[in-house]
Design a protein around this motif. Structure first.
Motif, PDB file in Angstrom:
ATOM      1  N   ARG A  25       0.831  -1.212   0.000  1.00 53.74           N
ATOM      2  CA  ARG A  25       0.000   0.000   0.000  1.00 53.74           C
ATOM      3  C   ARG A  25       0.863   1.258   0.000  1.00 53.74           C
ATOM      4  O   ARG A  25       0.620   2.190  -0.766  1.00 53.74           O
ATOM      5  N   LEU A  26       1.898   1.286   0.855  1.00 50.74           N
ATOM      6  CA  LEU A  26       2.782   2.448   0.924  1.00 50.74           C
ATOM      7  C   LEU A  26       3.580   2.594  -0.368  1.00 50.74           C
ATOM      8  O   LEU A  26       3.762   3.702  -0.874  1.00 50.74           O
ATOM      9  N   PHE A  27       4.040   1.471  -0.917  1.00 49.61           N
ATOM     10  CA  PHE A  27       4.780   1.516  -2.186  1.00 49.61           C
ATOM     11  C   PHE A  27       3.927   2.129  -3.289  1.00 49.61           C
ATOM     12  O   PHE A  27       4.381   3.010  -4.017  1.00 49.61           O
ATOM     13  N   LEU A  28       2.683   1.682  -3.423  1.00 50.44           N
ATOM     14  CA  LEU A  28       1.797   2.214  -4.461  1.00 50.44           C
ATOM     15  C   LEU A  28       1.501   3.690  -4.246  1.00 50.44           C
ATOM     16  O   LEU A  28       1.441   4.469  -5.201  1.00 50.44           O
ATOM     17  N   LYS A  29       1.330   4.076  -2.994  1.00 50.05           N
ATOM     18  CA  LYS A  29       1.085   5.485  -2.667  1.00 50.05           C
ATOM     19  C   LYS A  29       2.298   6.336  -3.049  1.00 50.05           C
ATOM     20  O   LYS A  29       2.157   7.413  -3.634  1.00 50.05           O
ATOM     21  N   LYS A  30       3.495   5.857  -2.720  1.00 50.63           N
ATOM     22  CA  LYS A  30       4.724   6.587  -3.053  1.00 50.63           C
ATOM     23  C   LYS A  30       4.916   6.670  -4.568  1.00 50.63           C
ATOM     24  O   LYS A  30       5.306   7.719  -5.088  1.00 50.63           O
ATOM     25  N   LEU A  31       4.642   5.588  -5.267  1.00 52.92           N
ATOM     26  CA  LEU A  31       4.792   5.584  -6.725  1.00 52.92           C
ATOM     27  C   LEU A  31       3.839   6.594  -7.371  1.00 52.92           C
ATOM     28  O   LEU A  31       4.240   7.384  -8.233  1.00 52.92           O
ATOM     29  N   ALA A  32       2.599   6.596  -6.928  1.00 54.43           N
ATOM     30  CA  ALA A  32       1.627   7.571  -7.438  1.00 54.43           C
ATOM     31  C   ALA A  32       2.058   8.991  -7.086  1.00 54.43           C
ATOM     32  O   ALA A  32       1.925   9.917  -7.901  1.00 54.43           O
ATOM     33  N   ALA A  33       2.608   9.174  -5.888  1.00 51.18           N
ATOM     34  CA  ALA A  33       3.063  10.499  -5.461  1.00 51.18           C
ATOM     35  C   ALA A  33       4.228  10.987  -6.316  1.00 51.18           C
ATOM     36  O   ALA A  33       4.316  12.181  -6.627  1.00 51.18           O
ATOM     37  N   CYS A  34       5.112  10.082  -6.705  1.00 48.11           N
ATOM     38  CA  CYS A  34       6.234  10.463  -7.577  1.00 48.11           C
ATOM     39  C   CYS A  34       5.717  10.991  -8.911  1.00 48.11           C
ATOM     40  O   CYS A  34       6.184  12.014  -9.411  1.00 48.11           O
ATOM     41  N   TRP A  35       4.734  10.304  -9.475  1.00 48.49           N
ATOM     42  CA  TRP A  35       4.155  10.750 -10.738  1.00 48.49           C
ATOM     43  C   TRP A  35       3.421  12.078 -10.568  1.00 48.49           C
ATOM     44  O   TRP A  35       3.497  12.953 -11.436  1.00 48.49           O
ATOM     45  N   THR A  36       2.734  12.236  -9.458  1.00 40.22           N
ATOM     46  CA  THR A  36       2.036  13.503  -9.195  1.00 40.22           C
ATOM     47  C   THR A  36       3.035  14.644  -9.066  1.00 40.22           C
ATOM     48  O   THR A  36       2.830  15.725  -9.636  1.00 40.22           O
ATOM     49  N   ALA A  37       4.121  14.412  -8.327  1.00 38.44           N
ATOM     50  CA  ALA A  37       5.149  15.447  -8.160  1.00 38.44           C
ATOM     51  C   ALA A  37       5.747  15.832  -9.507  1.00 38.44           C
ATOM     52  O   ALA A  37       5.991  17.008  -9.783  1.00 38.44           O
ATOM     53  N   ARG A  38       5.964  14.839 -10.351  1.00 41.08           N
ATOM     54  CA  ARG A  38       6.498  15.138 -11.677  1.00 41.08           C
ATOM     55  C   ARG A  38       5.518  15.997 -12.473  1.00 41.08           C
ATOM     56  O   ARG A  38       5.905  16.952 -13.139  1.00 41.08           O
ATOM     57  N   GLY A  39       4.235  15.663 -12.418  1.00 40.05           N
ATOM     58  CA  GLY A  39       3.224  16.445 -13.124  1.00 40.05           C
ATOM     59  C   GLY A  39       3.154  17.879 -12.627  1.00 40.05           C
ATOM     60  O   GLY A  39       3.028  18.821 -13.422  1.00 40.05           O
TER      61      GLY A  39
END
Length: 144
Positions: A25-39
């Motif tokens: 769950r934390l891994f998926l949240k962090k991965l999504a957050a990385c993409w959001t930060a990039r956007g």
């Protein structure tokens, strides 16, 4: 104009993917957050924020996301930087990246008249970030 944020983005995402210390769950949240930060950083570039400053924002944001210990902390990292104005002094959020706050002030000030205390905060951040960027040189001199 096309910008490339992959040099900062890909190493952190690869490191995150190979790290085994996160729950799924934390891994998926962090991965999504990385993409959001990039956007978000891509939008900063579209708004005319300097590419070197945007890369710094992305690098710092990704390091914070990678080190987050909970999904709540990841959520906090994704919120816009909001210092608190408290009776004449600005109080920083410990998760706030100064370069990102400066970028937000630059975007806001382009379309709005800032109150005097906001102008002062913007100028203080500008001086601090640009002097650090220039390695201690005079910020006015470096910004030309």
């Amino acid at each position: 104009m096309q910008f490339n944020l992959d040099a900062a983005f890909l190493p952190v995402v690869c490191q995150l993917a190979t790290s085994s210390d996160n729950s799924e769950r934390l891994f998926l949240k962090k991965l999504a957050a990385c993409w959001t930060a990039r956007g978000v950083c891509e939008r900063y570039l579209q708004e005319g924020i300097r590419e070197d400053m945007v890369r710094t924002i992305l690098k710092k944001k990704l390091v914070l996301i990678h080190g987050a210990k909970s999904t709540g902390e990841v959520d906090q990292l994704l919120s816009q930087p909001r210092p608190w104005y408290n009776y004449g002094t600005w109080e920083n959020n410990p998760l706030c990246i100064p370069e990102e706050e400066l970028a937000c002030w630059a975007i806001v000030s382009a379309n709005n008249v800032l109150r005097p205390e906001a102008q002062e905060r913007y100028m203080q951040l500008f001086a601090r970030v640009m002097v650090e960027k220039a390695g201690g040189e005079d910020a006015e001199e470096w910004g030309r």
